[in-house]
Scaffold this active site. Sequence first.
Site, PDB file in Angstrom:
ATOM      1  N   ASP A  90       0.808  -1.227   0.000  1.00 43.87           N
ATOM      2  CA  ASP A  90       0.000   0.000   0.000  1.00 43.87           C
ATOM      3  C   ASP A  90       0.834   1.267   0.000  1.00 43.87           C
ATOM      4  OD1 ASP A  90      -2.188  -1.576   2.453  1.00 43.87           O
ATOM      5  OD2 ASP A  90      -2.000  -1.861   0.299  1.00 43.87           O
ATOM      6  N   HIS A 150      -5.795 -10.227  -4.897  1.00 41.30           N
ATOM      7  CA  HIS A 150      -4.534 -10.655  -4.296  1.00 41.30           C
ATOM      8  C   HIS A 150      -3.423 -10.977  -5.286  1.00 41.30           C
ATOM      9  CE1 HIS A 150      -6.988 -10.622  -0.735  1.00 41.30           C
ATOM     10  NE2 HIS A 150      -5.938 -10.858   0.004  1.00 41.30           N
TER      11      HIS A 150
END
Length: 326
Positions: A134, A257
């Site tokens: 992130d 993912h």
Amino acid sequence: MDAMENKVKRIGVLTSGGDAPGMNCAIRAVARTAAAMGIECVGIKRGYHGLIAGDMSPLSPNDVNSILSRGGTMLYTARSSEFLTEEGQKRAADNCKFLGIEGIIAIGGDGTFRGALALARQGISVVGIPATIDNDIACTKYTIGFDTACNTALDCVDKLRDTMKSHERCSVIEVMGHRAGYLAIHVGIAAGATAVVIPEQELDFDRDILDRIRAARLKGRNHFLIVVAEGAGSANEIGERIGQAVGVDTRVTILGHVQRGGSPLTRDRVIASSMGYEAVRVLAEGRTNRIVCYDGCKCFDMDIEEALSMSKGLDEETLQLVATIS
Ligand code: F6P
């Protein structure tokens, strides 16, 4: 620094929270730097859960052979509800003391660092290494895994552009990022997206999406790419609204993912290795409660509580860039 001067004789390393490509590079650097400095290294499996359960084993330079190019974490990762309790934190610290582990290197995100701070309050020296795709940790300009994840997502978006162009469609692509838009911004710029939707900016659907599609159409574009950060809203809802509002055939892709896997690219291998090297040196010098950060050129370290008190926002310049060149 020779072995006699080291302030620690045995350290442990663990990974916690969401995994990120490059974690293995950091683990490898920790193990090899420790060995080079005459410090024993222990690999703790499954994050703080492993510290409580005593799930650990020696980590020699040979144990980290051939992991540089492998995504994920050889030490596994897990979230530990027991470690959230004072009792669990004390058990983890008692295990360290019983096993002679004088310092812990914790690789992960903000949650990992809050766990490290809890361990420090139990008397264990700790150093954190920022690792999350992130890139949303305020004290550092870079977190391990971000560049590889951006490239994975970019490769998917480039492929989507091919088929959207053939069918003259609109593609709405949801990328990860938790509550931040760094992944979406970088992928949006690199892919030349028509629009980027991020949590840091309140969405004005007409201005931020419909007007941009209409403007692209006027330039002769016959396909459109809308990159949506998962923290900014539902790509499915946005896709639905676009189809209804501008009558363009729309498809939604949630990358999920896949962005967390893959062989770490150069930037992650180099920065992760540098951070692992730096973390061992910090402990060897007797410094504790630190986070190894990256300033864009080199590593530095800062106090963990100061690091956790910082906040990170998107600069106006980047937002203007996205708005201008999309
Ligand atoms: O923090 C990394 C991250 O991949 C986020 O981008 C995402 O929202 C989250 O982890 C997913 O968590 P989990 O792997 O537990 O589903």
